[in-house]
Design an enzyme around this catalytic site. Structure first.
Site, short mmCIF file in Angstrom:
data_model
loop_
_atom_site.label_atom_id
_atom_site.label_comp_id
_atom_site.label_asym_id
_atom_site.label_seq_id
_atom_site.Cartn_x
_atom_site.Cartn_y
_atom_site.Cartn_z
N ALA A 33 0.85 -1.19 0.00
CA ALA A 33 0.00 0.00 0.00
C ALA A 33 0.88 1.24 0.00
O ALA A 33 2.09 1.15 -0.23
CB ALA A 33 -0.92 -0.02 1.21
N ASN A 34 0.30 2.39 0.22
CA ASN A 34 1.08 3.64 0.29
C ASN A 34 0.40 4.60 1.26
O ASN A 34 -0.63 4.27 1.84
CB ASN A 34 1.22 4.25 -1.11
CG ASN A 34 -0.12 4.57 -1.72
OD1 ASN A 34 -0.85 5.44 -1.24
ND2 ASN A 34 -0.49 3.84 -2.77
N ARG A 35 0.97 5.79 1.41
CA ARG A 35 0.54 6.68 2.49
C ARG A 35 -0.62 7.61 2.15
O ARG A 35 -0.92 8.52 2.88
CB ARG A 35 1.72 7.55 2.92
CG ARG A 35 2.85 6.77 3.55
CD ARG A 35 3.90 7.71 4.11
NE ARG A 35 5.07 6.99 4.58
CZ ARG A 35 5.11 6.30 5.72
NH1 ARG A 35 4.05 6.28 6.51
NH2 ARG A 35 6.20 5.65 6.06
N ALA A 99 -3.61 7.48 -5.38
CA ALA A 99 -2.22 7.02 -5.34
C ALA A 99 -2.25 5.54 -5.70
O ALA A 99 -2.24 4.66 -4.83
CB ALA A 99 -1.62 7.25 -3.96
#
Ligand code: CTP
Ligand code: CA
Length: 228
Positions: A33-35, A99
């Site tokens: 995943a990402n932020r 994102a």
């Protein structure tokens, strides 16, 4: 135009917004995943709805409630996000603020992967579909206006200009996501709006809700030729 139309310049238009991160499964208990918090995209969806557009928000997993009057479609992976976007077409306006994970694990294990003591571990990744590029180059239903975001840590303007060309979108909202900028998860954003054949516009740091309203105002001006 009367007062009602003046404040809702996008009445009769359909808008698609992507937002949030994607989660790309590794095995039943793990994912990449990402932020991304989803805040900027949710603010854009809300501002578009306030301006009168019929808004579909295709969202990865985030901890936010859907804005009033917005149809939210929850997705997990980039592949699902692309399918949900395709299903939402045709639209007049597409804003890709998600994102999206650039890669997904090539193989998703059906069982939890067990560690092997003292060994390094690697996961082979496959490239994900590019949703912004797909919408920008859609053979049947290219939206009238396609806007992308560019999260950069190097030379944001140069990188974002190259992205505009590479992806075939109309506008890019470039933001500097260097760790000291606090964009990810924060309430503020500092962006530069890049449009073909127009000089870049650097906007002052503002709350993501204000950035969203200003972006929607620019969209209304462009599509309807109207200030509101
Ligand atoms: N984007 C997308 N689908 C992807 C990757 C990116 O729709 N698979 C969109 C994002 O929503 C954003 C824009 O493309 O609007 C730019 O995303 P970014 O990650 O900055 O660009 P990439 O092309 O993925 O390049 P890189 O991450 O290598 O800088
Ligand atoms: Ca990327």
């Amino acid at each position: 135009l009367d007062g009602a139309n003046r404040s809702q310049p996008l009445v009769g238009m359909r808008a698609l917004v992507t937002g949030g991160p994607t989660h790309e499964p590794i095995d039943p208990v793990r994912f990449l995943a990402n932020r991304s918090s989803g805040r900027q995209s949710y603010a854009i969806a809300a501002a578009l709805a306030e301006a009168g557009a019929a808004v579909t928000l295709v969202s990865g997993p985030v901890a936010l409630s859907p804005p009033a009057g917005v149809e939210r479609i929850g997705v997990t992976t980039a592949v699902e996000m692309l399918a949900a976007c395709e299903a939402a077409l045709p639209v007049d306006i597409a804003i890709c603020a998600a994102a999206v994970g650039d890669w997904r694990p090539l193989h998703v294990d059906a069982m939890k992967i067990k560690k092997v003591a003292g060994k390094t571990m690697s996961i082979e990744l496959a490239e994900n579909p590019d949703i912004l590029a797909s919408l920008s180059r859609h053979p049947q239903s290219r939206p009238r206006l396609v806007v992308g975001f560019a999260a950069e840590t190097g030379d944001p303007l140069r990188e974002a200009m190259a992205k505009l060309e590479r992806k075939g979108c109309d506008w890019i909202v470039a933001n500097d996501v260097s760790p000291n900028q606090g964009v990810f998860g924060g309430l503020n954003n500092t962006v530069t709006l890049l449009r073909r054949d127009r000089p870049p516009e650097a906007w002052p740091t503002a709350e993501k809700t204000s950035v969203a309203k200003r972006l929607v105002a620019e969209i209304a001006l462009d599509l309807v030729g109207e200030d509101f």
